[in-house]
Scaffold this motif. Structure first.
Motif, PDB file in Angstrom:
ATOM      1  N   PRO A 204      21.901  53.960  45.966  1.00 56.05           N
ATOM      2  CA  PRO A 204      22.079  54.470  45.520  1.00 56.05           C
ATOM      3  C   PRO A 204      22.946  54.077  43.778  1.00 56.05           C
ATOM      4  N   PRO A 206      26.520  54.213  40.909  1.00 56.05           N
ATOM      5  CA  PRO A 206      26.432  52.589  41.128  1.00 56.05           C
ATOM      6  C   PRO A 206      26.925  52.379  43.126  1.00 56.05           C
ATOM      7  N   ASN A 207      27.285  51.187  43.283  1.00 56.14           N
ATOM      8  CA  ASN A 207      26.836  51.018  44.987  1.00 56.14           C
ATOM      9  C   ASN A 207      27.714  49.837  44.741  1.00 56.14           C
ATOM     10  N   THR A 208      28.643  48.905  45.814  1.00 54.35           N
ATOM     11  CA  THR A 208      29.299  48.361  45.901  1.00 54.35           C
ATOM     12  C   THR A 208      28.819  47.639  47.337  1.00 54.35           C
TER      13      THR A 208
ATOM     14  N   TYR B 218      33.707  42.354  47.554  1.00 53.72           N
ATOM     15  CA  TYR B 218      33.436  42.579  46.213  1.00 53.72           C
ATOM     16  C   TYR B 218      34.073  42.267  44.953  1.00 53.72           C
ATOM     17  N   GLU B 227      36.096  54.452  44.016  1.00 50.32           N
ATOM     18  CA  GLU B 227      34.108  55.042  44.738  1.00 50.32           C
ATOM     19  C   GLU B 227      35.142  55.111  45.666  1.00 50.32           C
TER      20      GLU B 227
END
Lengths: 402, 296
Positions: A204, A206-208, B218, B227
């Motif tokens: 996906p 954006p994605n983290t 992260y 998000e």
């Protein structure tokens, strides 16, 4: 006698006006369409505006006839295609911009160059990567500078595979840029005798969190984990690649698109050993360093290759205007097509008339460990240089119909 | 897809699940007790991570002190916000607190971005796990980062503790009474507004704690909460608005489901939670663990 003087006077005025440049509204306006607020603002953004301004200043200094006539504006396209279209149109219609430059992200570059085509204004895309700009979407007024996805994939895919990275597992962000880059990278790996241990995965955007794919890589055991992510997504991929200890498990890292700012975000040790392809880096040689020092003095930071590319593209355009003695787009395009040049950024460069791809030498580089860096910002070791003629998509493969 | 990879992903999903659980737990406590839909929760989570980073940069404080200090600071900020801003909106339409908290989110994100760029010259910063937890451990079926195991364990403890305090202790019954029927509770000599502030502070403190825990996984950046918070709201809705147990169990379940989904078919990873929400709301409009509106 009187008529003679009059004719002479008339003649001299006529002559002098053909000597002088004819510029629309008596000036040249460069519009830097860029990301001033979002994820790409560090690698382009204000630094790109500064680079274009430096090009304008240097050009005016070298060409006295243009003193005071070149100006630069920077506009934020927020990485959104619709905003890019609107801003491009507004800059051209209301602010009389003669040329657009920079345009990070493929979608905004495609949107803005379409406006340029309609309004017959030259666009020089530096930071957008899609090869569509010189293929399906090519047109008389669009020029593609610095890099593209074919050049990245060709450079890194070939270099990594030839150095023994013969089996790959690739992930890519699921949008135009990532899909394009994955296709090109897969082809480059296979052409050099490498293979994919599993089909590439579209993540996906954006994605983290990339742990799923890193764990999959652990069980697939490829020699190279290829990531086509860019910007902040790339930073997260690399951070987690280290966290999961993939390097220690013998899985190398192949990066599609790498900017100096991505390395700075994590520290170069996180990337150490990874291979990438870049059109330029600041400490490449004495000429590069000289320009980079000027930029750093003006901007306070070392330039990224995108920002250096914006300077070079702007200068190339302005020189073409000087040769054409007018800023009428059709005349400038004629000057640009087939033009060969060499500056601190673009080496052995030429502009291919058939698709407006700007060809230049590019370099495959390896990220140095911090301990090997000789000075701050010394992050790349050059492994090889791919000559301009071989770095980009051959004309025979191009789908451009201009 | 082999069973081993499936097992690995189930396990891996617990990590993201831990973040969903801690965040939705805070949201559930705040909504259940104060009826505030806290849109600033994601920004406060980011502030937790940023505070940990800033403490390290400015004072040289490592992960362990930050794990305590950052959530406390975020909680105190929460208390100040509740006292000065949110408390003025009680009794008004819910859309007011929604707009306020959303505005606070935008403000916080931009402020942090400015600070990061001007003070630290980056907009996305790395943060390393503590020495004792760095590296990987071979669990037999998978090689997994030690730090992620720690995240799963700690979040389980925090979630259980929160549930226990609210459902099983005297403090919990005071909190529940203060919000069920403030005037009667006040008649018993209890300062209701203090308890309300306290609950809000603890709720956002949980978000801050999640933020600190997320920092080593992260990259620390101004929009890291934006998000995540959308998924977290979906978790809260699936679990049942305000249900503490529901948000914790659903949080972990959604994390696992997303990881397994991503392994089978990556493009679905981020959509799966909304598909689940759709199905659950069709069958049980009040969520998996929520009571029907009339039964409150």
């Amino acid at each position: 006698m009187k008529t003679k003087t009059l004719t002479a006077l008339l003649l001299t005025t006529a002559l002098s006006s053909t000597h002088a440049q004819t510029l629309s509204d008596n000036g040249i306006k460069v519009g830097v369409l860029t990301d001033l607020s979002g994820v790409y603002s560090e690698l382009s953004g204000q630094g790109s505006v500064k680079a274009a301004q430096m090009a304008a200043d240097d050009f005016m200094k070298a060409n006295k006839a243009y003193a005071g006539k070149v100006s630069v504006i920077g506009v934020d396209h927020q990485n959104k295609a619709d905003v890019a279209s609107n801003k491009a149109a507004e800059m051209i219609d209301r602010q009389n911009v003669d040329m657009l430059v920079d345009m990070p992200t493929s979608s905004t570059a495609l949107a803005a160059t379409e406006i340029g085509r309609q309004k017959k204004v030259i666009s020089m895309v530096v930071t957008g990567g899609t090869t569509a700009l010189t293929n399906e979407k090519c047109n008389k007024y669009t020029f593609h500078y610095a890099y593209d996805n074919y050049m990245l994939a060709n450079g890194t895919g070939t270099a990594v595979t030839k150095r023994g990275g013969t089996s790959w597992y690739i992930i890519y962000p699921n949008y135009a840029f990532g899909q394009d880059l994955n296709r090109q990278m897969t082809a480059a790996v296979q052409e050099n005798g490498g293979k994919l241990v599993a089909p590439s995965d579209a993540t996906p955007f954006p994605n983290t969190d990339f742990s799923t794919y890193l764990l999959k890589a652990q069980s697939l055991k490829p020699k190279i984990f290829g990531t086509m992510q860019a910007g902040n997504d790339l930073v997260n991929v690399v951070k987690q690649y280290n966290e999961f200890g993939l390097k220690k498990q013998g899985i190398g890292l192949g990066i599609g698109l790498l900017f100096e700012t991505d390395v700075a975000a994590l520290g170069q040790d996180a990337y150490a050993g990874a291979l990438a392809t870049v059109p330029w880096f600041w400490n490449f040689d004495a000429r590069s360093r000289q320009w980079a020092a000027k930029f750093e003095a003006a901007f306070g930071k070392k330039p990224t290759w995108a920002q250096a590319g914006v300077y070079s593209a702007t200068m190339t355009y302005l020189n073409a205007v000087a040769r054409a003695k007018t800023d009428t787009s059709d005349a400038v395009v004629k000057e640009l097509e087939g033009y060969s040049f060499d500056d601190f950024f673009a080496r052995h460069a030429s502009i291919r008339p058939q698709d407006h791809r700007v060809l230049l030498d590019v370099h495959t580089v390896q990220v140095k460990a911090k301990a090997d860096a000789k000075e701050p910002g010394d992050i790349f070791t050059r492994l090889s240089t791919i000559p301009a003629a071989k770095a980009f998509m051959p004309l025979s493969e191009s789908k451009c119909k201009m | 897809m082999n069973t081993q990879l499936l097992l690995i992903q189930v396990f891996n999903g617990l990590v993201n699940g831990a973040f969903y659980a801690m965040l939705s737990l805070g949201l559930a406590v705040i909504f259940g007790m104060l009826r505030i839909v806290n849109f600033a929760h994601g920004a406060l989570y980011m502030l937790g991570a940023f505070t940990a980073f800033a403490l390290g940069q400015a004072l040289g404080l490592g992960f362990w002190p930050a794990l305590i200090i950052a959530p406390v600071l975020v909680g105190l900020l929460g208390a100040a916000l509740e006292r000065t801003l949110l408390s003025r909106l009680y009794g008004l339409e819910p859309s007011y607190n929604l707009l306020l908290t959303f505005g606070l989110t935008l403000l916080t994100q931009d402020l942090v971005k400015q600070v990061m760029l001007s003070r630290f010259a980056v907009s996305s910063a790395p943060y390393s796990p503590p020495e004792a937890l760095s590296g990987v451990v071979n669990l037999g079926f998978v090689v997994f980062p030690k730090y992620r195991l720690f995240v799963i364990a700690l979040s389980l403890v925090v979630c259980l503790l929160t549930w226990f305090v609210i459902e099983k202790t005297r403090v919990g019954s005071i909190i529940r009474a203060s919000t069920e029927n403030p005037s009667v509770t006040r008649a018993f000599g209890i300062d209701v507004s203090k308890w309300v502030t306290g609950v809000f502070a603890v709720g956002v403190g949980l978000a801050g704690l999640a933020g600190v825990l997320a920092a080593p996984i992260y990259s620390v950046e101004p929009y890291m909460g934006a998000e995540l918070i959308i998924t977290t709201f979906a978790v809260v809705v699936i679990g049942g608005l305000g249900s503490i147990l529901g948000s914790v169990i659903t949080g972990f379940a959604v994390g696992v489901l997303a990881a397994v989904g991503a392994a089978f078919y990556p493009p679905i990873a981020n959509t799966l939670v909304f598909i689940l929400m759709f199905v659950v709301l069709l069958v049980r409009p009040s969520g998996l663990f929520g009571l029907p509106e009339g039964a409150r």
